[in-house]
Design an enzyme around this catalytic site. Sequence first.
Site, PDB file in Angstrom:
ATOM      1  N   GLY A  48       0.848  -1.185   0.000  1.00 44.11           N
ATOM      2  CA  GLY A  48       0.000   0.000   0.000  1.00 44.11           C
ATOM      3  C   GLY A  48       0.878   1.227   0.000  1.00 44.11           C
ATOM      4  CD  GLN A  53       3.580   5.581   2.894  1.00 44.58           C
ATOM      5  OE1 GLN A  53       2.600   4.996   2.455  1.00 44.58           O
ATOM      6  NE2 GLN A  53       4.660   4.948   3.310  1.00 44.58           N
ATOM      7  CB  CYS A 101       5.950   1.726   7.143  1.00 48.30           C
ATOM      8  SG  CYS A 101       5.305   3.280   6.504  1.00 48.30           S
ATOM      9  CG  LEU A 102       6.992   1.374   0.954  1.00 47.08           C
ATOM     10  CD1 LEU A 102       6.468   1.779  -0.409  1.00 47.08           C
ATOM     11  CD2 LEU A 102       8.043   0.289   0.828  1.00 47.08           C
ATOM     12  CG  HIS A 143       0.244   0.424   7.288  1.00 55.09           C
ATOM     13  ND1 HIS A 143       1.292  -0.109   8.005  1.00 55.09           N
ATOM     14  CD2 HIS A 143       0.788   1.387   6.489  1.00 55.09           C
ATOM     15  CE1 HIS A 143       2.413   0.519   7.667  1.00 55.09           C
ATOM     16  NE2 HIS A 143       2.137   1.430   6.733  1.00 55.09           N
ATOM     17  CG  HIS A 147       0.740   6.182   6.029  1.00 57.58           C
ATOM     18  ND1 HIS A 147       1.875   6.644   6.649  1.00 57.58           N
ATOM     19  CD2 HIS A 147       1.022   4.910   5.658  1.00 57.58           C
ATOM     20  CE1 HIS A 147       2.795   5.690   6.643  1.00 57.58           C
ATOM     21  NE2 HIS A 147       2.305   4.620   6.055  1.00 57.58           N
TER      22      HIS A 147
HETATM   23 NI    NI Z   1       3.271   2.822   5.674  1.00 53.89          NI
END
Ligand code: NI
Length: 178
Positions: A48, A53, A101-102, A143, A147
């Site tokens: 995702g 992000q 998480c990226l 998740h 964000h």
């Molecule tokens: Ni994330």
Amino acid sequence: MILKVARLGHPVIRAQAHPVDPAKIAAPEFQRLIDDMVETMREYSGVGLAAPQVHLSLQIAVLEVDHHPRYPEMPSVPLTCLINPIVTVTDRAPVDEWEGCLSIPEMRGKVPRFRQLRVTALGRHGEPLDFIADEFHARVIQHETDHLKGEVYLDRMPDLKSLSHLLEWQRYALTPGK
Ligand code: NI
């Protein structure tokens, strides 16, 4: 185009994202943004990606799970775009599972999430979406929608002791043969 990913510490990761004006969804720039978010998610093997992000404080998330190398045993989730999502928890039973998480690279932590949700949102062409998500699908949505509120999985961990660097996690947390 692959977009630059913001990491924890960048203020955009901690900001409440703004709702998208539905009148703007059909615009070519907006559609290109969705394509770029999908391309970025796939490039970095995410399940995702939320707009904050990629440095955009907007309520947009994309998700997709398809025989993912990080989660090979998890059921597939078709490519979905959620714009201005609203989540209602329909089963509060907690389920513990590992997350990464990226925006928090190379780390994993065990996070409790609610088992089932109802999700309403607009899809990538502005169409209304209304569905129930269970288990891992519900986890990914929790998740990603966190964000959009400026929250990350670390905030959901009641105990930080499971927090692990990816290489140590692969060595010690994954069961042998998995
Ligand atoms: Ni994330």
